[in-house]
Write a protein that holds these residues in place. Structure first.
Motif: not given
Length: 532
Positions: A157-170, A492-503
């Motif tokens: 619910n904490y993340f559902l309240k964020k008005n972002e399509d992709v939420i960056t998370v560590e 509620h979410f799909r977990i995706v890679t982002i620019e900061k993801t170390p691969i």
């Protein structure tokens, strides 16, 4: 001139005395590598050129095609046991020779640490394990399910309240906060929301207690290992006084309040209080559903052991609650971080899991149940493979408590006489990545744990929660907590890679525990399938 000769002789003698310990295994006819003067086989790790899992992999590969080999933690001779049959022999069949863990904190220096289940040895460990193990059965996990589920809902619910399509998370920081809230709630009876109240005292104390990158904590470990008697004389504590006082006060205050007001909560303190008052009994039969393939069973050795005859004190309860917190705060959050990383870089695996989550969500009428969660076969396969590729206990140890002989099995072996207080290591991380047991071990493949394939896994080559009577008592709790959280996230979410993801992922060399060098940076992409 004589003093020069005397000095040279003294230096030579010192060098010989310091080098001699590294011939221990050679003299016993055990193959070993080439230990470095003073540092043994630990130099690369101590100099932060190698992570702890990499060190375990290195010593595993040092002497190929052997059932066991020797290495050195500084001067401490350690026998690395690699053969699955020999692992079974030592940890199960002949367990009474290898009951204890290596003690790295002097017994009387820190009572809060020394009284916990992991640190206890001998008869005291047997009694405490027999007393506590009924609190970690499947029925007790079902008892605590509602509290863990409550934390999972709060998290998403904490993340559902964020008005972002992709939420960056560590992920490591985020999952550590979730683990903190779950353990505070289920073990200490304290409700927290560490995503909102980011500097709550419970989280800060937990972070300090589990910080192994801290210079002073590292210095303590060195002191314990090199001069344990000196550490004992000066009463060097494992936990700071502030941490010890905080957790002890939380538990004792909570107990007094419950006793005064008759409060009953479905949590660990209640179960421990019940054990103190009436004792807890083991379930007579195995549950139809358990928390997963990785669950370890309680052995008859501890089931049939005598429980503590003396009264369980508040200090005992505080110590068990703290080790429960200590283990869950870091290790479970690491499992969650690595599982989320694997799902992000393996979208085909995530697609299958998302479908199972959606099917389960619908079957449960939008409210996950204990039975619905444990019926998720693919979820269990993903968790099992995460623990195969990334076991948090990268190695587990045993101390020889009475002399033991490893009998020869191959022509190039001779009897190895293991002496009392010799240290044994079982290299879990390396065994899980041995292609003999797991083809293409670097590939994340949950199908290894399908109903058709898991029967092919060689016994004693899958050890994410240890093995034998001294296995991890909290395996069910860790698995349940992980599955609940991922059910809520993936609903509620799909977990995706982002620019900061170390691969690819690089492991941190500055910490003893399993962690990523550059963090676990991922994105939570809103699925828009349902609202709260």
């Amino acid at each position: 001139m004589w003093w020069i000769l005397a000095a040279a002789a003294a230096v030579a003698l010192c060098h010989w005395l310091l080098k001699r310990p590294h011939k221990y295994w050679i003299e016993k006819g055990v193959k070993q590598g080439r230990p470095i003067f003073l540092f043994g086989d630990s130099w690369e790790q101590l100099s932060q050129k190698q992570s702890h899992p990499e060190m375990v992999q290195m010593v595993y590969n040092m002497c190929p095609n052997t059932r066991y080999s020797g290495f050195y933690q500084a001067f401490l001779p350690t026998l690395l046991v690699k053969d699955p049959d020999l692992i079974k022999q030592i940890t199960v069949k002949d367990f009474d020779h290898f009951v204890d863990h290596q003690r790295f904190v002097p017994e009387d220096s820190d009572p809060l640490w020394s009284n916990n289940l992991f640190a206890l040895n001998g008869k005291r460990w047997r009694e405490m394990r027999a007393t506590l193990s009924p609190a970690f059965t499947s029925s007790k996990m079902k008892y605590m399910f509602s509290l863990i589920s409550q934390s999972g809902e709060q998290f998403v619910n904490y993340f559902l309240k964020k008005n972002e399509d992709v939420i960056t998370v560590e992920m490591k920081d985020t999952f550590t906060r979730f683990a903190n809230d779950v353990i505070a709630n289920t073990a200490f009876g304290v409700e927290c929301d560490s995503l909102v109240d980011r500097d709550n005292e419970f989280y800060l104390m937990g972070k300090e207690a589990t910080d192994f990158g801290n210079f002073w904590k590292i210095l303590k470990f060195v002191l314990y290992a090199v001069t344990p008697k000196l550490a004992d004389i000066f009463k060097v504590r494992f936990f700071s006084k502030e941490v010890s006082d905080f957790f002890t006060n939380v538990v004792t205050t909570n107990i007094r309040s419950r006793e005064k007001h008759g409060v009953v909560r479905p949590d660990m303190i209640h179960l421990l209080l019940e054990a103190r008052k009436n004792g807890l009994k083991h379930e007579d039969s195995h549950p139809i559903q358990d928390t997963g393939f990785a669950t370890v069973e309680e052995h008859d050795f501890t089931k049939n052991a005598k429980k503590i005859e003396r009264e369980i004190t508040d200090q005992d309860i505080a110590s068990q609650a703290l080790i429960f917190f200590f283990a869950g705060f870091d290790t479970v959050s690491s499992l969650m971080s690595l599982m989320s990383y694997e799902l992000a870089i393996n979208p085909d695996v995530q697609d299958k899991l998302l479908q199972e989550v959606d099917d389960t969500f619908e079957a449960c009428g939008g409210k996950i149940t204990y039975e619905g969660l444990l019926g998720m076969k693919y979820m269990d396969m993903v968790v099992s493979e995460s623990l195969r590729k990334w076991p948090n206990a990268v190695a587990t140890d045993r101390m020889c408590t009475k002399p033991y002989t490893i009998q020869p099995k191959h022509p190039d072996e001779k009897p190895v006489h293991v002496e009392k207080e010799n240290c044994i290591w079982i290299p879990v991380f390396a065994i899980h990545r041995d292609p003999k047991y797991y083809p293409e071990p670097e590939r994340f493949d949950p199908e290894r744990f399908s109903d058709e394939n898991k029967a092919n896994i060689k016994p004693y080559t899958y050890l994410p929660f240890g093995i034998g009577p001294r296995n991890c008592i909290g395996s069910r709790f860790a698995l349940l907590e992980t599955k609940i959280l991922f059910f809520y996230i993936l609903s509620h979410f799909r977990i995706v890679t982002i620019e900061k993801t170390p691969i690819p992922l690089a492991l941190c060399k500055k910490q003893f525990n399993l962690n990523a060098k550059d963090g676990y940076w991922l994105g939570l992409k809103r699925r828009n399938l349902r609202t709260k």
